[in-house]
Design a protein around this motif. Structure first.
Motif, mmCIF file in Angstrom:
data_model
loop_
_atom_site.group_PDB
_atom_site.id
_atom_site.type_symbol
_atom_site.label_atom_id
_atom_site.label_comp_id
_atom_site.label_asym_id
_atom_site.label_seq_id
_atom_site.Cartn_x
_atom_site.Cartn_y
_atom_site.Cartn_z
ATOM 1 N N GLN A 45 0.828 -1.206 0.000
ATOM 2 C CA GLN A 45 0.000 0.000 0.000
ATOM 3 C C GLN A 45 0.864 1.260 0.000
ATOM 4 O O GLN A 45 0.525 2.253 -0.652
ATOM 5 C CB GLN A 45 -0.935 -0.016 1.216
ATOM 6 C CG GLN A 45 -2.039 -1.072 1.104
ATOM 7 C CD GLN A 45 -2.835 -1.214 2.392
ATOM 8 O OE1 GLN A 45 -2.299 -1.038 3.488
ATOM 9 N NE2 GLN A 45 -4.118 -1.551 2.264
ATOM 10 N N ALA A 46 2.006 1.201 0.702
ATOM 11 C CA ALA A 46 2.923 2.340 0.720
ATOM 12 C C ALA A 46 3.522 2.586 -0.653
ATOM 13 O O ALA A 46 3.915 3.720 -0.979
ATOM 14 C CB ALA A 46 4.024 2.102 1.751
ATOM 15 N N ARG A 47 3.591 1.536 -1.468
ATOM 16 C CA ARG A 47 4.100 1.659 -2.840
ATOM 17 C C ARG A 47 2.975 1.976 -3.827
ATOM 18 O O ARG A 47 3.131 1.847 -5.027
ATOM 19 C CB ARG A 47 4.806 0.370 -3.252
ATOM 20 C CG ARG A 47 6.023 0.044 -2.396
ATOM 21 C CD ARG A 47 6.672 -1.241 -2.834
ATOM 22 N NE ARG A 47 7.749 -1.636 -1.924
ATOM 23 C CZ ARG A 47 8.516 -2.701 -2.091
ATOM 24 N NH1 ARG A 47 8.341 -3.491 -3.144
ATOM 25 N NH2 ARG A 47 9.460 -2.990 -1.214
ATOM 26 N N ARG A 48 1.827 2.339 -3.313
ATOM 27 C CA ARG A 48 0.661 2.751 -4.092
ATOM 28 C C ARG A 48 0.012 1.612 -4.872
ATOM 29 O O ARG A 48 -0.638 1.847 -5.901
ATOM 30 C CB ARG A 48 1.019 3.909 -5.023
ATOM 31 C CG ARG A 48 1.487 5.152 -4.276
ATOM 32 C CD ARG A 48 1.710 6.311 -5.224
ATOM 33 N NE ARG A 48 2.133 7.508 -4.493
ATOM 34 C CZ ARG A 48 2.379 8.678 -5.058
ATOM 35 N NH1 ARG A 48 2.260 8.816 -6.379
ATOM 36 N NH2 ARG A 48 2.753 9.714 -4.322
ATOM 37 N N VAL A 49 0.200 0.398 -4.407
ATOM 38 C CA VAL A 49 -0.577 -0.715 -4.962
ATOM 39 C C VAL A 49 -1.979 -0.600 -4.364
ATOM 40 O O VAL A 49 -2.126 -0.557 -3.132
ATOM 41 C CB VAL A 49 0.048 -2.076 -4.603
ATOM 42 C CG1 VAL A 49 -0.834 -3.212 -5.113
ATOM 43 C CG2 VAL A 49 1.451 -2.176 -5.184
ATOM 44 N N PRO A 50 -3.033 -0.523 -5.197
ATOM 45 C CA PRO A 50 -4.386 -0.238 -4.686
ATOM 46 C C PRO A 50 -5.056 -1.427 -3.989
ATOM 47 O O PRO A 50 -6.021 -2.011 -4.490
ATOM 48 C CB PRO A 50 -5.148 0.176 -5.946
ATOM 49 C CG PRO A 50 -4.468 -0.568 -7.045
ATOM 50 C CD PRO A 50 -3.005 -0.606 -6.671
ATOM 51 N N GLU A 52 -7.295 -2.632 -0.941
ATOM 52 C CA GLU A 52 -8.265 -2.073 -0.015
ATOM 53 C C GLU A 52 -8.683 -3.145 0.984
ATOM 54 O O GLU A 52 -8.753 -4.334 0.656
ATOM 55 C CB GLU A 52 -9.484 -1.547 -0.771
ATOM 56 C CG GLU A 52 -9.134 -0.443 -1.776
ATOM 57 C CD GLU A 52 -10.313 -0.042 -2.635
ATOM 58 O OE1 GLU A 52 -11.320 -0.788 -2.618
ATOM 59 O OE2 GLU A 52 -10.226 0.990 -3.325
ATOM 60 N N PHE A 65 -5.663 -2.841 -11.983
ATOM 61 C CA PHE A 65 -4.276 -2.622 -11.584
ATOM 62 C C PHE A 65 -3.339 -3.451 -12.441
ATOM 63 O O PHE A 65 -3.559 -4.640 -12.654
ATOM 64 C CB PHE A 65 -4.079 -3.002 -10.110
ATOM 65 C CG PHE A 65 -2.644 -2.968 -9.657
ATOM 66 C CD1 PHE A 65 -1.977 -1.762 -9.503
ATOM 67 C CD2 PHE A 65 -1.958 -4.142 -9.401
ATOM 68 C CE1 PHE A 65 -0.664 -1.725 -9.096
ATOM 69 C CE2 PHE A 65 -0.638 -4.119 -8.987
ATOM 70 C CZ PHE A 65 0.014 -2.903 -8.834
#
Length: 230
Positions: A45-50, A52, A65
């Motif tokens: 998530q910190a690497r902007r992988v979506p 949720e 994605f």
């Protein structure tokens, strides 16, 4: 399992299901602890992988994605290494050049430790392989298969007899002993196999042959006895 491999596998698990996956189910698939999964998901998530979701509820990957550039495991790198070396045995100069290009592109994206392993490979494959004729450009033959163009060849059989053929090439078969062009032969009105080391001349013609939605290739694949013929 290396962390990079584990992160990749988490994405793959989330991509393969439409329902939320709990950290416990992911941990079971990867044979790691639940806390490790929580840390890995937070890292993604910190690497902007979506991704949720939340602990206790499960996680989903937002649709659409795309994965970043591929990363390979050590065994995958070894498979590529051996595969490239095996291609050298085909006698197909075009494929050999392409294989070397693939290897160089893979090396660029590898982390240093895998790149060093690739540079100092412990895999060795014999250079012995099929002979081919300088009169045959296998790159052109493969292109003729793709574009369904007829090919005129001068063929020398096992007894040394020459014949002129117009063929409809459907496949190239690479064996250790020989490389074969599988084709429909207009002269014989049947499927035939032509050893590339017995082709004295080959010219791709402007004329195309009918493909009939893959039926020509399908017909050849259904003839195992014909495929064995050299």
């Amino acid at each position: 399992m290396r962390r990079g491999d584990r992160l990749f596998e988490i994405i793959q698990l989330l991509r393969s299901t439409a329902k939320p996956l709990t950290a416990a189910s992911i941990a079971g698939s990867l044979e790691v602890g639940v806390r490790t999964v929580y840390r890995d998901i937070a890292a993604l998530q910190a690497r902007r992988v979506p991704i949720e979701g939340a602990p206790g509820l499960g996680y989903v990957l937002r649709r659409g994605f795309d994965l970043p550039p591929l990363m390979f495991t050590m065994e995958e790198v070894q498979a590529i290494d051996v595969g490239v070396r095996l291609v050298r045995r085909t006698g197909d100069a075009g494929l050999q050049r392409a294989a070397e290009s693939v290897l160089s592109k893979v090396a660029v994206i590898l982390p240093l430790v895998l790149r060093e392993h690739l540079a100092a490979s412990t895999f060795f494959v014999s250079d012995f392989g099929a002979n081919t004729s300088p009169a045959v450009d296998l790159s052109a033959i493969r292109d003729a298969i793709r574009t369904t163009h007829k090919v005129r060849i001068t063929y020398i059989d096992e007894q040394g007899e020459r014949s002129q053929r117009i063929i409809w090439p459907v496949a190239v078969a690479y064996y250790v002993q020989a490389t074969l062009i599988a084709a429909w032969c207009e002269l014989r009105q049947d499927y035939r196999h032509f050893r590339t080391d017995r082709i004295a001349a080959a010219t791709v013609l402007d004329e195309v042959f009918p493909t009939e939605e893959g039926q020509l290739l399908e017909g050849w694949l259904k003839r195992p006895s014909s495929r064995a013929q050299l």
